[in-house]
Motif scaffolding. Structure first.
Motif, PDB file in Angstrom:
ATOM      1  N   UNK A   1       0.790  -5.290   7.335  1.00 55.41           N
ATOM      2  CA  UNK A   1      -0.284  -5.424   6.393  1.00 55.41           C
ATOM      3  C   UNK A   1      -1.192  -4.350   6.298  1.00 55.41           C
ATOM      4  N   UNK A   2      -1.419  -3.654   5.042  1.00 57.30           N
ATOM      5  CA  UNK A   2      -2.226  -2.675   4.754  1.00 57.30           C
ATOM      6  C   UNK A   2      -2.962  -3.144   3.467  1.00 57.30           C
ATOM      7  N   UNK A   3      -4.211  -3.129   3.505  1.00 56.25           N
ATOM      8  CA  UNK A   3      -4.864  -3.250   2.234  1.00 56.25           C
ATOM      9  C   UNK A   3      -4.784  -4.582   1.725  1.00 56.25           C
ATOM     10  N   UNK A   4      -4.215  -4.881   0.517  1.00 56.85           N
ATOM     11  CA  UNK A   4      -4.132  -5.929   0.026  1.00 56.85           C
ATOM     12  C   UNK A   4      -2.446  -6.437   0.052  1.00 56.85           C
ATOM     13  N   UNK A   5      -1.828  -5.458   0.634  1.00 62.44           N
ATOM     14  CA  UNK A   5      -0.224  -5.625   0.849  1.00 62.44           C
ATOM     15  C   UNK A   5      -0.159  -6.615   2.095  1.00 62.44           C
TER      16      UNK A   5
END
Length: 182
Positions: free
Chosen positions: A32-36
């Motif tokens: 998970x990174x940012x909104x992903x």
């Protein structure tokens, strides 16, 4: 516990990670990174360690506190999270195929990603009532909605990597072969 360990609180031997890298391990997943909200890097590592012959150990005496912000404890976030799980499954199915010693799907009339996407889409047609209910009535807490969203995420995940899908199968198969020949 001997199949997959959660990334939160995970400890690993750096020598084992280096062994994987030397054998050609390159992650198919991101975390998970940012909104992903696609995740699964921890699961992918565990699978790769098992492919290399390492054993996974769960130690219940080791604990930690995992604080979740309020923004991550609600129905909209959970739906996005399950979409991310599905996107990850699109890539983890490659490992499942290789580890089960099933052959890499052959290119038939259509590319292999298209066959898999078609299979998922046909399955999702039967989920139309669940999706309508979710959009019309919110359906908060209905686990059928989450499972359907995960299937949609899986289809989205396959479509997103369609140009590299067959190459990903070969990459994981090569890793498996390299580890078997160590």
């Amino acid at each position: 516990p001997d199949q997959h360990l959660y990334g939160a609180g995970l400890g690993l031997r750096m020598s084992a990670l280096e062994h994987l890298r030397k054998a050609g391990f390159k992650s198919l997943l991101s975390d998970r990174t940012g909104n992903n909200l696609m995740s699964g890097g921890d699961t992918e590592l565990c699978v790769a360690f098992r492919m290399a012959g390492y054993q996974l150990k769960y130690e219940p005496a080791l604990t930690f506190k995992h604080h979740l912000p309020t923004a991550r404890i609600n129905w909209p976030y959970l739906k996005r999270l399950f979409n991310g799980f599905g996107m990850s499954k699109a890539r983890m199915d490659i490992y499942t195929t290789v580890m089960a010693n099933r052959p890499i799907p052959k290119r038939g009339k259509f590319p292999i990603w298209f066959d898999r996407l078609l299979y998922l889409t046909i399955g999702l047609i039967g989920e139309t009532p669940t999706l309508l209910k979710a959009h019309l009535f919110l359906a908060e807490g209905d686990d059928r909605v989450l499972k359907t969203i995960a299937k949609m995420g899986q289809a989205e995940g396959i479509f997103a990597v369609r140009d590299n899908y067959e190459e990903m199968f070969h990459q994981v198969q090569q890793l498996s072969d390299n580890l078997a020949n160590d």
